[in-house]
Design a protein around this motif. Structure first.
Motif, PDB file in Angstrom:
ATOM      1  N   ALA A   1       8.395  -3.664   4.634  1.00  0.00           N
ATOM      2  CA  ALA A   1       9.689  -2.859   3.763  1.00  0.00           C
ATOM      3  C   ALA A   1       9.032  -1.574   3.105  1.00  0.00           C
ATOM      4  O   ALA A   1       8.194  -1.882   2.917  1.00  0.00           O
ATOM      5  N   PHE A   2       9.817  -1.227   2.753  1.00  0.00           N
ATOM      6  CA  PHE A   2       9.662  -0.273   2.136  1.00  0.00           C
ATOM      7  C   PHE A   2      10.006   0.444   0.745  1.00  0.00           C
ATOM      8  O   PHE A   2      11.509  -0.585   0.279  1.00  0.00           O
TER       9      PHE A   2
ATOM     10  N   TYR B   1       5.753   3.118  -1.114  1.00  0.00           N
ATOM     11  CA  TYR B   1       4.660   2.002  -0.627  1.00  0.00           C
ATOM     12  C   TYR B   1       5.533   1.288   0.746  1.00  0.00           C
ATOM     13  O   TYR B   1       6.967   0.902   0.756  1.00  0.00           O
ATOM     14  N   ILE B   2       4.983   0.633   1.200  1.00  0.00           N
ATOM     15  CA  ILE B   2       4.929  -0.438   2.217  1.00  0.00           C
ATOM     16  C   ILE B   2       4.731  -1.565   1.995  1.00  0.00           C
ATOM     17  O   ILE B   2       3.017  -1.449   1.043  1.00  0.00           O
ATOM     18  N   ALA B   3       5.466  -3.042   1.882  1.00  0.00           N
ATOM     19  CA  ALA B   3       4.604  -3.968   1.822  1.00  0.00           C
ATOM     20  C   ALA B   3       5.224  -5.048   3.316  1.00  0.00           C
ATOM     21  O   ALA B   3       5.839  -4.382   3.747  1.00  0.00           O
ATOM     22  N   ASP B   4       4.043  -5.695   3.658  1.00  0.00           N
ATOM     23  CA  ASP B   4       4.446  -6.005   4.481  1.00  0.00           C
ATOM     24  C   ASP B   4       3.211  -7.562   4.601  1.00  0.00           C
ATOM     25  O   ASP B   4       2.794  -8.510   3.805  1.00  0.00           O
ATOM     26  N   ILE B   5       3.658  -8.604   5.067  1.00  0.00           N
ATOM     27  CA  ILE B   5       3.589 -10.193   5.988  1.00  0.00           C
ATOM     28  C   ILE B   5       2.814 -10.160   7.245  1.00  0.00           C
ATOM     29  O   ILE B   5       3.489 -10.639   8.337  1.00  0.00           O
TER      30      ILE B   5
ATOM     31  N   PHE C   1       0.731  -1.274  -0.089  1.00  0.00           N
ATOM     32  CA  PHE C   1       0.250   0.187  -0.127  1.00  0.00           C
ATOM     33  C   PHE C   1       1.057   1.347   0.262  1.00  0.00           C
ATOM     34  O   PHE C   1       2.659   1.087   0.457  1.00  0.00           O
ATOM     35  N   TYR C   2      -0.424   2.477  -0.507  1.00  0.00           N
ATOM     36  CA  TYR C   2       1.186   3.377  -0.415  1.00  0.00           C
ATOM     37  C   TYR C   2       1.535   4.254   0.778  1.00  0.00           C
ATOM     38  O   TYR C   2      -0.175   4.919   1.486  1.00  0.00           O
TER      39      TYR C   2
ATOM     40  N   LEU D   1       7.517  -5.332  -2.832  1.00  0.00           N
ATOM     41  CA  LEU D   1       7.947  -6.507  -3.161  1.00  0.00           C
ATOM     42  C   LEU D   1       9.208  -6.747  -2.769  1.00  0.00           C
ATOM     43  O   LEU D   1       9.300  -7.713  -1.960  1.00  0.00           O
ATOM     44  N   HIS D   2      10.122  -6.107  -4.008  1.00  0.00           N
ATOM     45  CA  HIS D   2      11.413  -7.150  -3.858  1.00  0.00           C
ATOM     46  C   HIS D   2      12.213  -6.728  -2.311  1.00  0.00           C
ATOM     47  O   HIS D   2      12.281  -7.441  -1.954  1.00  0.00           O
TER      48      HIS D   2
END
Length: 74
Positions: free
Chosen positions: A29-30, A17-21, A9-10, A38-39
């Motif tokens: 991660a950012f 962008y932030i990605a989380d699990i 999400f932004y 994603l990477h």
């Protein structure tokens, strides 16, 4: 075996962008783009899992399923 769900999400606050699990506590991660986030979270996931294994910690099974998956029967 299913893989872990990843949210991306932004963030206005972070201007990126932030990605989380969700299944892996504090694994996020950012990135400047969704692809970069994603990477970065894939790298964080690998480190999270390696650390858990090295410390003999329980690794949770993938369980998080957003409602959209349930509605779509995926």
């Amino acid at each position: 075996m299913k893989d872990y769900h990843i949210n991306i999400f932004y963030s206005e606050e972070d201007q990126g962008y932030i990605a989380d699990i969700p299944d892996l506590r504090h694994c996020s991660a950012f990135g400047a783009t969704p692809e970069q986030a994603l990477h970065e979270v894939e790298t964080a996931k690998a480190a999270w899992l390696a650390s858990a294994r090295a410390n003999n910690l329980t690794i949770p099974e993938p369980r998080y399923r957003p409602v959209i998956y349930q509605v779509a029967n995926l």
